[in-house]
Design a protein around this motif. Structure first.
Motif, PDB file in Angstrom:
ATOM      1  N   ALA A 114     -18.592   6.806   1.403  1.00 46.75           N
ATOM      2  CA  ALA A 114     -19.160   7.651   0.340  1.00 46.75           C
ATOM      3  C   ALA A 114     -20.003   8.786   0.909  1.00 46.75           C
ATOM      4  CB  ALA A 114     -19.973   6.805  -0.639  1.00 46.75           C
ATOM      5  N   SER A 115     -19.545   9.394   1.944  1.00 52.67           N
ATOM      6  CA  SER A 115     -20.049  10.628   2.583  1.00 52.67           C
ATOM      7  C   SER A 115     -21.359  10.520   3.352  1.00 52.67           C
ATOM      8  CB  SER A 115     -20.137  11.768   1.557  1.00 52.67           C
ATOM      9  OG  SER A 115     -21.231  11.645   0.698  1.00 52.67           O
ATOM     10  N   VAL A 116     -22.307   9.660   2.930  1.00 54.40           N
ATOM     11  CA  VAL A 116     -23.597   9.613   3.637  1.00 54.40           C
ATOM     12  C   VAL A 116     -24.000   8.206   4.075  1.00 54.40           C
ATOM     13  CG1 VAL A 116     -24.486  11.683   2.498  1.00 54.40           C
ATOM     14  CG2 VAL A 116     -24.938   9.443   1.492  1.00 54.40           C
ATOM     15  N   PHE A 117     -23.207   7.203   3.745  1.00 51.27           N
ATOM     16  CA  PHE A 117     -23.520   5.818   4.105  1.00 51.27           C
ATOM     17  C   PHE A 117     -22.603   5.342   5.223  1.00 51.27           C
ATOM     18  CE2 PHE A 117     -25.262   6.017  -0.164  1.00 51.27           C
ATOM     19  CZ  PHE A 117     -26.433   5.285  -0.042  1.00 51.27           C
ATOM     20  N   TYR A 118     -23.021   4.254   5.851  1.00 51.41           N
ATOM     21  CA  TYR A 118     -22.198   3.596   6.868  1.00 51.41           C
ATOM     22  C   TYR A 118     -22.100   2.119   6.516  1.00 51.41           C
ATOM     23  CZ  TYR A 118     -22.765   7.826   9.629  1.00 51.41           C
ATOM     24  OH  TYR A 118     -22.737   9.128  10.053  1.00 51.41           O
ATOM     25  N   SER A 119     -20.925   1.562   6.728  1.00 51.85           N
ATOM     26  CA  SER A 119     -20.701   0.157   6.435  1.00 51.85           C
ATOM     27  C   SER A 119     -21.065  -0.690   7.643  1.00 51.85           C
ATOM     28  CB  SER A 119     -19.237  -0.075   6.071  1.00 51.85           C
ATOM     29  OG  SER A 119     -18.982  -1.455   5.902  1.00 51.85           O
ATOM     30  N   LEU A 120     -21.731  -1.813   7.401  1.00 54.78           N
ATOM     31  CA  LEU A 120     -22.085  -2.711   8.507  1.00 54.78           C
ATOM     32  C   LEU A 120     -20.955  -3.685   8.828  1.00 54.78           C
ATOM     33  CD1 LEU A 120     -25.863  -3.646   8.170  1.00 54.78           C
ATOM     34  CD2 LEU A 120     -24.752  -1.908   9.553  1.00 54.78           C
ATOM     35  N   GLU A 121     -19.919  -3.708   7.984  1.00 47.07           N
ATOM     36  CA  GLU A 121     -18.761  -4.524   8.334  1.00 47.07           C
ATOM     37  C   GLU A 121     -18.075  -3.915   9.561  1.00 47.07           C
ATOM     38  OE1 GLU A 121     -19.417  -3.979   4.973  1.00 47.07           O
ATOM     39  OE2 GLU A 121     -20.111  -6.046   4.838  1.00 47.07           O
ATOM     40  N   GLU A 122     -17.361  -4.735  10.290  1.00 44.23           N
ATOM     41  CA  GLU A 122     -16.662  -4.263  11.486  1.00 44.23           C
ATOM     42  C   GLU A 122     -15.724  -3.118  11.135  1.00 44.23           C
ATOM     43  OE1 GLU A 122     -13.635  -5.985  14.955  1.00 44.23           O
ATOM     44  OE2 GLU A 122     -14.574  -7.337  13.495  1.00 44.23           O
ATOM     45  N   LYS A 123     -15.746  -2.078  11.920  1.00 44.91           N
ATOM     46  CA  LYS A 123     -14.916  -0.906  11.645  1.00 44.91           C
ATOM     47  C   LYS A 123     -13.445  -1.273  11.781  1.00 44.91           C
ATOM     48  CE  LYS A 123     -14.540   3.999  12.825  1.00 44.91           C
ATOM     49  NZ  LYS A 123     -15.070   5.093  13.662  1.00 44.91           N
ATOM     50  N   VAL A 124     -12.692  -1.050  10.690  1.00 47.93           N
ATOM     51  CA  VAL A 124     -11.260  -1.375  10.698  1.00 47.93           C
ATOM     52  C   VAL A 124     -10.463  -0.186  10.177  1.00 47.93           C
ATOM     53  CG1 VAL A 124     -11.593  -3.858  10.428  1.00 47.93           C
ATOM     54  CG2 VAL A 124     -11.443  -2.414   8.388  1.00 47.93           C
ATOM     55  N   ASP A 125      -9.207  -0.163  10.568  1.00 44.36           N
ATOM     56  CA  ASP A 125      -8.298   0.880  10.103  1.00 44.36           C
ATOM     57  C   ASP A 125      -7.561   0.331   8.888  1.00 44.36           C
ATOM     58  OD1 ASP A 125      -6.462   2.831   9.675  1.00 44.36           O
ATOM     59  OD2 ASP A 125      -5.503   2.722  11.633  1.00 44.36           O
ATOM     60  N   THR A 126      -8.150   0.493   7.691  1.00 46.73           N
ATOM     61  CA  THR A 126      -7.575  -0.109   6.496  1.00 46.73           C
ATOM     62  C   THR A 126      -6.242   0.531   6.123  1.00 46.73           C
ATOM     63  OG1 THR A 126      -8.798   1.400   5.029  1.00 46.73           O
ATOM     64  CG2 THR A 126      -9.855  -0.680   5.615  1.00 46.73           C
ATOM     65  N   ARG A 127      -6.067   1.779   6.474  1.00 46.60           N
ATOM     66  CA  ARG A 127      -4.810   2.468   6.166  1.00 46.60           C
ATOM     67  C   ARG A 127      -3.645   1.808   6.902  1.00 46.60           C
ATOM     68  NH1 ARG A 127      -1.679   6.875   8.027  1.00 46.60           N
ATOM     69  NH2 ARG A 127      -1.104   8.422   6.421  1.00 46.60           N
ATOM     70  N   THR A 128      -3.834   1.529   8.189  1.00 44.15           N
ATOM     71  CA  THR A 128      -2.789   0.880   8.985  1.00 44.15           C
ATOM     72  C   THR A 128      -2.525  -0.529   8.490  1.00 44.15           C
ATOM     73  OG1 THR A 128      -3.314   2.210  10.941  1.00 44.15           O
ATOM     74  CG2 THR A 128      -2.136   0.145  11.304  1.00 44.15           C
ATOM     75  N   ASP A 129      -3.604  -1.269   8.174  1.00 44.51           N
ATOM     76  CA  ASP A 129      -3.442  -2.631   7.653  1.00 44.51           C
ATOM     77  C   ASP A 129      -2.618  -2.620   6.367  1.00 44.51           C
ATOM     78  OD1 ASP A 129      -4.931  -3.566   9.726  1.00 44.51           O
ATOM     79  OD2 ASP A 129      -6.739  -3.976   8.563  1.00 44.51           O
ATOM     80  N   LEU A 169      -0.452  -0.306   5.252  1.00 44.68           N
ATOM     81  CA  LEU A 169       0.942   0.073   5.484  1.00 44.68           C
ATOM     82  C   LEU A 169       1.732  -1.043   6.156  1.00 44.68           C
ATOM     83  CD1 LEU A 169       0.493   3.795   6.593  1.00 44.68           C
ATOM     84  CD2 LEU A 169       1.396   2.938   4.410  1.00 44.68           C
ATOM     85  N   ASN A 170       1.108  -1.752   7.097  1.00 46.94           N
ATOM     86  CA  ASN A 170       1.806  -2.872   7.755  1.00 46.94           C
ATOM     87  C   ASN A 170       2.180  -3.951   6.736  1.00 46.94           C
ATOM     88  OD1 ASN A 170       1.766  -1.758  10.320  1.00 46.94           O
ATOM     89  ND2 ASN A 170      -0.143  -2.744  10.911  1.00 46.94           N
ATOM     90  N   LYS A 171       1.270  -4.216   5.809  1.00 50.45           N
ATOM     91  CA  LYS A 171       1.546  -5.207   4.765  1.00 50.45           C
ATOM     92  C   LYS A 171       2.681  -4.730   3.866  1.00 50.45           C
ATOM     93  CE  LYS A 171       0.695  -8.831   2.143  1.00 50.45           C
ATOM     94  NZ  LYS A 171       0.989 -10.211   2.596  1.00 50.45           N
ATOM     95  N   LEU A 172       2.681  -3.455   3.511  1.00 48.87           N
ATOM     96  CA  LEU A 172       3.721  -2.907   2.651  1.00 48.87           C
ATOM     97  C   LEU A 172       5.085  -2.878   3.347  1.00 48.87           C
ATOM     98  CD1 LEU A 172       1.763  -0.009   0.921  1.00 48.87           C
ATOM     99  CD2 LEU A 172       2.680  -2.070  -0.183  1.00 48.87           C
ATOM    100  N   ILE A 173       5.090  -2.640   4.641  1.00 44.97           N
ATOM    101  CA  ILE A 173       6.347  -2.671   5.404  1.00 44.97           C
ATOM    102  C   ILE A 173       6.968  -4.070   5.319  1.00 44.97           C
ATOM    103  CG2 ILE A 173       7.321  -2.600   7.732  1.00 44.97           C
ATOM    104  CD1 ILE A 173       5.312  -0.315   8.336  1.00 44.97           C
ATOM    105  N   GLN A 174       6.140  -5.108   5.454  1.00 42.76           N
ATOM    106  CA  GLN A 174       6.623  -6.494   5.354  1.00 42.76           C
ATOM    107  C   GLN A 174       7.199  -6.762   3.963  1.00 42.76           C
ATOM    108  OE1 GLN A 174       3.406  -9.119   6.375  1.00 42.76           O
ATOM    109  NE2 GLN A 174       3.108  -8.230   8.418  1.00 42.76           N
ATOM    110  N   ILE A 175       6.501  -6.271   2.938  1.00 40.21           N
ATOM    111  CA  ILE A 175       6.950  -6.476   1.555  1.00 40.21           C
ATOM    112  C   ILE A 175       8.276  -5.763   1.316  1.00 40.21           C
ATOM    113  CG2 ILE A 175       6.416  -5.907  -0.853  1.00 40.21           C
ATOM    114  CD1 ILE A 175       3.442  -6.412  -0.146  1.00 40.21           C
ATOM    115  N   HIS A 176       8.399  -4.546   1.837  1.00 40.94           N
ATOM    116  CA  HIS A 176       9.647  -3.792   1.670  1.00 40.94           C
ATOM    117  C   HIS A 176      10.810  -4.498   2.365  1.00 40.94           C
ATOM    118  CE1 HIS A 176      12.472  -0.537   1.340  1.00 40.94           C
ATOM    119  NE2 HIS A 176      12.559  -0.417   2.659  1.00 40.94           N
TER     120      HIS A 176
END
Length: 432
Positions: A166-181, A183-190
């Motif tokens: 949200a432009s000015v905050f940072y998440s304390l959760e481990e940094k992950v590439d949610t976009r890749t995750d 798409l990988n899930k959608l590839i399996q579904i397809h």
């Protein structure tokens, strides 16, 4: 407290997510706390209903109350009853105010406006604001300029170890590439091919063959139970199964006008009758065009299309007749309130339907990733007719009593979806 202790305490108090912000000198009780140059943060924080609060030197103002608690260093909490969000659509900009009022445990010594000397001394320093986001409340904590936790988080942020939110905050959760995750899930579904129409109920997958089965089936493949809660479906992405040329964006009920006062009179005046036992109102309305069937025109009162700004907080989207009477309308407060439940990132997944005794769906290969659903984009799209009103409302006479069915939809053509987002990417799952 060290970082681990702060996090543990917030989680024990019910936080489902923790975000942090580096506080500048201007983030104080007098100048308020800056929460970003967009309205994205209101989609992240649970808040009360948005309402108009008149005009100021900064233009129109909208506010929303917060159920906000301060956490003390010993892990106790106290409600700050005056906490609220202030929305300035002219910029746009969101600020946090009222966070000290009525709360003895608030960190008032850390949130005061600095003197000239302090401003200079702290020019290269900041405090850290923690927000523990719970389902229906927020828990806050602030560190001192020289706390070890402050230095630790500054180092993490500067090293790019935390994800920007949200432009000015940072998440304390481990940094992950949610976009890749995603798409990988959608590839399996397809690749899995045809899937029977289904949904999740009480944690179990069950058959489901109603018309809206595609969305439920897609959610079931991600382990999502339908619950109506406005939160992302998969990590920070909303999932939408898509087929056809039209996308439904919102279904808000009008909050002003004759429609609200007396639906039957509204239908008799602006709708039509198929027979003596049914009244209808169903026809596409686009901004600044008189609808030939209903004789109503959709207008945006209090909006400057050139600057793409709300100029009157008490204006909104209005359906008016030739004499200027308000048939139905959505105040800007209502539009903002409904919009905040939408998600900044949406994944549209194409599908095809196959019927062979039972209903099956094939998802993909087309996928559209849409990011940055700004309120300015939405209002501008309404004005430019890229978003239009497509109602389906009726009343039927049943045993001598009128029974209503309401469907107030705002929709857009698939080809116009790009106008609503800052970034749109089309992909083919079989090419990834």
């Amino acid at each position: 407290m060290d970082l681990a202790a702060i996090q543990n305490n917030l989680y024990e108090l019910g936080a489902e997510r923790i975000i942090v912000k580096q506080l500048a000198n201007n983030d104080n009780t007098k100048q308020q706390v800056y929460l970003g140059g967009s309205f994205e943060v209101i989609q992240l924080l649970p808040s009360g209903e948005i309402y108009s609060s008149g005009m100021s030197s900064k233009g129109p103002i909208f506010k929303a109350s917060l159920t906000f608690y301060w956490m003390t260093p010993d892990g106790k909490v106290e409600l700050a009853p005056g906490a609220q969000l202030i929305l300035y659509p002219k910029y746009p900009e969101v600020r946090f105010s009222g966070f000290l009022k009525g709360c003895k445990s608030s960190p008032s010594h850390l949130m005061q406006p600095p003197t000239k000397v302090e401003r200079t001394e702290r020019a290269d320093k900041n405090r850290i604001l923690f927000l523990g986001i719970c389902e229906d409340r927020i828990i806050g904590y602030v560190t001192h300029w020289d706390d070890p936790v402050t230095h630790e988080l500054n180092d993490k942020i500067n090293a790019g170890q935390l994800s920007l939110v949200a432009s000015v905050f940072y998440s304390l959760e481990e940094k992950v590439d949610t976009r890749t995750d995603l798409l990988n899930k959608l590839i399996q579904i397809h690749k899995a091919g045809l899937v029977p129409s289904q949904r999740i109920k009480d944690g179990k997958i069950i058959p489901y063959e109603a018309m809206n089965g595609a969305g439920f089936t897609l959610e079931s493949l991600f382990g999502i139970s339908p619950n109506g809660i406005a939160e992302p479906d998969y990590e920070d992405w909303e999932l939408k199964a898509h087929s056809g040329s039209v996308v439904t964006l919102m279904t808000p009920e009008p909050d002003v006008g004759l429609y609200l006062d007396d639906l039957e009179v509204f239908l008799r005046q602006y709708g039509w009758s198929r027979n003596s036992e049914r009244l209808d109102f169903a026809s596409i309305h686009k901004t600044n065009i008189v609808n030939e069937r209903t004789r109503l025109k959709l207008v945006m009162e209090g909006y400057d299309a050139t600057r793409q700004e709300i100029t009157d907080p008490d204006g909104g989207l209005h359906l008016v007749d030739s004499e200027g009477n308000l048939a139905a309308g959505w105040s800007f407060s209502k539009i903002l309130e409904h919009w905040k439940r939408k998600h900044s990132r949406t994944c549209f997944v194409s599908y095809s339907k196959h019927v062979d005794g039972s209903v099956f769906y094939q998802f993909g290969p087309g996928v559209r990733l849409a990011e940055g659903a700004g309120i300015k984009n939405y209002l501008s799209s309404l004005y430019s007719q890229a978003v239009y009103y497509d109602p389906g409302i009726n009343m039927k006479l049943n045993n001598g009593k009128w029974k209503s069915k309401k469907r107030n939809q705002f929709r857009t053509k698939w080809k116009d979806i790009e106008a609503l987002y800052d970034k749109v990417t089309d992909l083919k799952l079989d090419e990834l």
